[in-house]
Scaffold this motif. Structure first.
Motif, PDB file in Angstrom:
ATOM      1  N   TYR A 140     -12.096   2.139  -2.297  1.00  0.00           N
ATOM      2  CA  TYR A 140     -12.245   1.788  -3.713  1.00  0.00           C
ATOM      3  C   TYR A 140     -12.313   0.273  -3.888  1.00  0.00           C
ATOM      4  N   VAL A 141     -11.549  -0.451  -3.066  1.00  0.00           N
ATOM      5  CA  VAL A 141     -11.591  -1.915  -3.128  1.00  0.00           C
ATOM      6  C   VAL A 141     -12.962  -2.414  -2.650  1.00  0.00           C
ATOM      7  N   ARG A 185      -0.063  -4.291 -11.507  1.00  0.00           N
ATOM      8  CA  ARG A 185      -0.158  -3.266 -12.544  1.00  0.00           C
ATOM      9  C   ARG A 185      -1.596  -2.821 -12.813  1.00  0.00           C
ATOM     10  N   GLU A 186      -2.497  -3.798 -12.915  1.00  0.00           N
ATOM     11  CA  GLU A 186      -3.874  -3.442 -13.267  1.00  0.00           C
ATOM     12  C   GLU A 186      -4.502  -2.553 -12.201  1.00  0.00           C
ATOM     13  N   GLN A 187      -4.273  -2.869 -10.937  1.00  0.00           N
ATOM     14  CA  GLN A 187      -4.831  -2.043  -9.862  1.00  0.00           C
ATOM     15  C   GLN A 187      -4.191  -0.661  -9.833  1.00  0.00           C
ATOM     16  N   LEU A 188      -2.889  -0.607 -10.109  1.00  0.00           N
ATOM     17  CA  LEU A 188      -2.205   0.688 -10.137  1.00  0.00           C
ATOM     18  C   LEU A 188      -2.733   1.548 -11.279  1.00  0.00           C
ATOM     19  N   MET A 234       0.815  -1.211   0.000  1.00  0.00           N
ATOM     20  CA  MET A 234       0.000   0.000   0.000  1.00  0.00           C
ATOM     21  C   MET A 234       0.857   1.272   0.000  1.00  0.00           C
ATOM     22  N   ASP A 235       1.849   1.357   0.895  1.00  0.00           N
ATOM     23  CA  ASP A 235       2.646   2.580   0.981  1.00  0.00           C
ATOM     24  C   ASP A 235       3.451   2.823  -0.291  1.00  0.00           C
ATOM     25  N   GLN A 236       3.854   1.744  -0.971  1.00  0.00           N
ATOM     26  CA  GLN A 236       4.573   1.886  -2.230  1.00  0.00           C
ATOM     27  C   GLN A 236       3.648   2.373  -3.339  1.00  0.00           C
ATOM     28  N   ILE A 276     -11.687  -0.923  -7.886  1.00  0.00           N
ATOM     29  CA  ILE A 276     -10.422  -1.550  -8.271  1.00  0.00           C
ATOM     30  C   ILE A 276     -10.410  -2.971  -7.701  1.00  0.00           C
ATOM     31  N   GLY A 277      -9.560  -3.798  -8.250  1.00  0.00           N
ATOM     32  CA  GLY A 277      -9.474  -5.176  -7.790  1.00  0.00           C
ATOM     33  C   GLY A 277      -8.846  -5.261  -6.400  1.00  0.00           C
ATOM     34  N   PRO A 278      -9.149  -6.308  -5.652  1.00  0.00           N
ATOM     35  CA  PRO A 278      -8.592  -6.468  -4.313  1.00  0.00           C
ATOM     36  C   PRO A 278      -7.113  -6.824  -4.361  1.00  0.00           C
TER      37      PRO A 278
END
Length: 208
Positions: free
Chosen positions: A56-57, A72-75, A26-28, A62-64
């Motif tokens: 959002y999750v 990548r997809e969630q980002l 998460m922090d990244q 966005i995906g979990p």
């Protein structure tokens, strides 16, 4: 936040292949978003927080995460959400992303967004290309009013497209062949004796 023509032209939205390949905590994720989208927020304003991402999750925008890590997809989804939430509701953003991924791969949809964003940014903040009435030239109030009206028109277009997609989806659902429900066997009342099975001899006696 002061977006100059130079800053607008220098902005680059990282494409799919440029996003981190490794799963991020998460922090990244927040660090990547803050560094990439700092142009669009005030100096002391956060692009996103961990609470927002968790929401959002939960809302399935966005995906979990997988073992508390994001890919990548969630980002890519978060990039889009963090930018469009300024003008669209979360539900509208989710519907828009759904429309795009229904027609394109996640990579194609995201890269298309990045290109459109960069082009729009340059067009909006390039002084010689900014589309405002002549009277607004050099007048911030009138220029802002013109931009606000353009944003309104854009939002109306989005709402119209989403409504058309929802109507088409409803029509497809309505016209889809309906499965006939199978009759459920009637449960036997508790305590009621079972009817004795008819013997072959009794069946023969009933015949004329």
């Amino acid at each position: 936040m002061r977006i100059t023509p130079e800053r607008a032209g220098a902005f680059h939205c990282p494409r799919w292949e440029e996003l981190p390949k490794l799963l991020l905590y998460m922090d990244q994720v927040i660090l990547v978003l803050e560094e990439t989208l700092s142009l669009f927020v005030e100096e002391k304003e956060h692009v996103v927080t961990s609470t927002m991402i968790n929401n959002y999750v939960k809302q399935k925008v966005i995906g979990p995460p997988v073992q508390k890590k994001y890919g990548r997809e969630q980002l890519a989804q978060l990039m889009i959400v963090c930018l469009l939430k300024k003008v669209l509701s979360i539900n509208e953003i989710a519907c828009l992303m759904g429309m795009m991924t229904a027609r394109f791969t996640p990579q194609e949809a995201y890269d298309s967004f990045c290109g459109a964003l960069e082009n729009a940014l340059v067009k909006a903040f390039a002084q010689e290309q900014r589309e405002v009435p002549p009277i607004a030239s050099g007048e911030p109030g009138l220029a802002a009013q013109s931009a606000a009206i353009a944003a309104l028109m854009g939002k109306l277009v989005v709402e119209d497209c989403l409504a058309a997609e929802a109507a088409a989806q409803a029509a497809r659902t309505k016209n889809a062949p309906q499965k006939k429900p199978q009759a459920k066997p009637q449960p036997q009342k508790e305590g009621a004796p079972e009817a004795p099975a008819e013997s072959a001899e009794e069946a023969l006696q009933k015949k004329p």
